[in-house]
Design a protein around this motif. Structure first.
Motif, PDB file in Angstrom:
ATOM      1  N   VAL A 220       0.870  -1.168   0.000  1.00  0.00           N
ATOM      2  CA  VAL A 220       0.000   0.000   0.000  1.00  0.00           C
ATOM      3  C   VAL A 220       0.910   1.222   0.000  1.00  0.00           C
ATOM      4  O   VAL A 220       1.871   1.297   0.761  1.00  0.00           O
ATOM      5  N   VAL A 248      -4.336   7.147  -0.240  1.00  0.00           N
ATOM      6  CA  VAL A 248      -3.829   5.870  -0.746  1.00  0.00           C
ATOM      7  C   VAL A 248      -3.676   5.985  -2.251  1.00  0.00           C
ATOM      8  O   VAL A 248      -4.669   6.124  -2.975  1.00  0.00           O
ATOM      9  N   TRP A 251      -2.827   0.170  -3.894  1.00  0.00           N
ATOM     10  CA  TRP A 251      -3.121  -0.863  -2.887  1.00  0.00           C
ATOM     11  C   TRP A 251      -3.395  -2.159  -3.633  1.00  0.00           C
ATOM     12  O   TRP A 251      -4.345  -2.237  -4.422  1.00  0.00           O
ATOM     13  N   ALA A 263      -4.778  -7.998   2.325  1.00  0.00           N
ATOM     14  CA  ALA A 263      -5.142  -6.669   1.828  1.00  0.00           C
ATOM     15  C   ALA A 263      -5.761  -5.821   2.932  1.00  0.00           C
ATOM     16  O   ALA A 263      -5.424  -4.642   3.094  1.00  0.00           O
ATOM     17  N   LEU A 266      -3.155  -4.589   5.330  1.00  0.00           N
ATOM     18  CA  LEU A 266      -2.361  -3.488   4.782  1.00  0.00           C
ATOM     19  C   LEU A 266      -3.088  -2.155   4.935  1.00  0.00           C
ATOM     20  O   LEU A 266      -2.472  -1.132   5.283  1.00  0.00           O
ATOM     21  N   LEU A 267      -4.387  -2.136   4.694  1.00  0.00           N
ATOM     22  CA  LEU A 267      -5.143  -0.901   4.869  1.00  0.00           C
ATOM     23  C   LEU A 267      -5.174  -0.484   6.336  1.00  0.00           C
ATOM     24  O   LEU A 267      -5.112   0.711   6.660  1.00  0.00           O
ATOM     25  N   ALA A 270      -2.004   1.172   7.015  1.00  0.00           N
ATOM     26  CA  ALA A 270      -1.979   2.508   6.422  1.00  0.00           C
ATOM     27  C   ALA A 270      -2.718   3.506   7.307  1.00  0.00           C
ATOM     28  O   ALA A 270      -2.261   4.645   7.515  1.00  0.00           O
ATOM     29  N   HIS A 288      -5.548   7.440  -8.017  1.00  0.00           N
ATOM     30  CA  HIS A 288      -4.805   6.254  -7.587  1.00  0.00           C
ATOM     31  C   HIS A 288      -4.435   5.402  -8.794  1.00  0.00           C
ATOM     32  O   HIS A 288      -4.946   5.610  -9.908  1.00  0.00           O
TER      33      HIS A 288
END
Length: 328
Positions: A220, A248, A251, A263, A266-267, A270, A288
């Motif tokens: 990310v 972001v 990602w 996933a 990872l968010l 972040a 993005h």
């Protein structure tokens, strides 16, 4: 008058009287001698101490203990620890079932190799949109209806008996291959967009990666944005200089490891990173890495739905994990 003749007797070395049979004198003597020589003394009837324990008297030789026999069978180079493990295998530590499983780690990428691998994942995620767009064209109801109409018209126009079937089949195969090539061509610009992902695109943005052993499987990328209008007053601009908002910019997770919670984690990282650095909130950037579309909206329903789910997930995590005080 009948006379009964008694058979002559033979006395052996131990005093037994054995009748002699005419014609078998030598055999009888030989068998008697063999019987006497094969007599085994009573003391020799007992087994040896090594094979079977003997309980005759207190001077019986005891068997060596199990541990002694085990030590005697060890090689000369065996260590004391090996001997103890053989004597009592229950005390030996069992190997861990997770000993060969790679470690899952998440951190901010600093090395050149990690950053290159993460950028490659972002580029691959853009290239995957080509496949998603191709599927949306092929399985689109309108496109399928048009294709079926063309096939029906061709069969009706060219069919003139059984002999024309090879020509019809060959024509349909050629038309289908041409249509698939056209679909790939319409979705091709995603490859050009993927090739633009590089150091210039990344800039100074922060990159958080997840590694499975030595392999980067997810990333990310976080950038920063200033709230407020650039055309505001000087006082408003000065105030906004102290404020920042996390965005972001990319990602993604490798296809093989999707659906396993990587996933989402990872968010979450972040969100925590933006909060740690004093950000007032976090959202997806308007530009993005995966925001580009090469076809009209009608053919992007699947990609748009995936993007909306990502937006909703980040908003939920920001509300739960971030607890940002200021909202714009």
């Amino acid at each position: 008058m009948v006379r009964h003749l008694s058979a002559p007797l033979y006395v052996n070395s131990v005093g037994d009287k054995i009748p002699l049979i005419p014609g078998f004198k030598t055999s009888a003597v030989f068998l008697t001698s063999l019987s006497a020589n094969l007599r085994i003394p009573d003391d020799e009837l007992y087994p040896t101490p090594i094979s079977t324990p003997s309980f005759r008297g207190s001077d019986a030789i005891p068997l060596p203990s199990l541990s002694s026999l085990s030590a005697m069978t060890l090689p000369h180079e065996a260590s004391v620890a090996d001997a103890q493990a053989l004597n009592d295998p229950l005390d030996a530590p069992a190997p861990s079932p997770l000993a060969d499983v790679p470690e899952l780690t998440t951190y901010t990428a600093k090395s050149h190799e990690d950053r290159v691998a993460a950028l490659k994942l972002v580029a691959d995620s853009i290239a995957e949109q080509r496949n998603a767009t191709s599927r949306s064209i092929i399985y689109n109801p309108t496109i399928l209806s048009i294709y079926a109409a063309i096939v029906g018209f061709g069969v009706r126009y060219f069919y003139d008996g059984f002999d024309t079937l090879p020509v019809i089949i060959t024509t349909l195969i050629g038309a289908t291959m041409t249509a698939l090539i056209a679909v790939r061509w319409f979705a091709g610009p995603y490859i050009d967009l993927a090739e633009k992902i590089g150091w210039d695109w990344l800039g100074e943005d922060q990159m958080i990666i997840t590694k499975w052993g030595d392999k980067v499987i997810g990333t990310v990328i976080i950038g920063w944005a200033r709230p407020g209008s650039p055309n505001g007053s000087k006082k408003e601009k000065k105030k906004n200089e102290k404020r920042k908002w996390g965005v972001v910019r990319a990602w993604t997770v490798a296809v093989k490891y999707r659906g396993k919670g990587v996933a989402k984690a990872l968010l979450e990282d972040a969100v925590q990173e933006v909060k740690k650095q004093g950000g007032e909130g976090i959202e997806f950037s308007d530009e993005h890495a995966n925001h580009h579309r090469v076809l009209p909206t009608y053919f992007n329903k699947g990609i748009d739905a995936d993007e909306q789910r990502a937006f909703d997930l980040l908003h939920a995590l920001s509300s739960i994990k971030g607890t940002f005080k200021n909202r714009r």
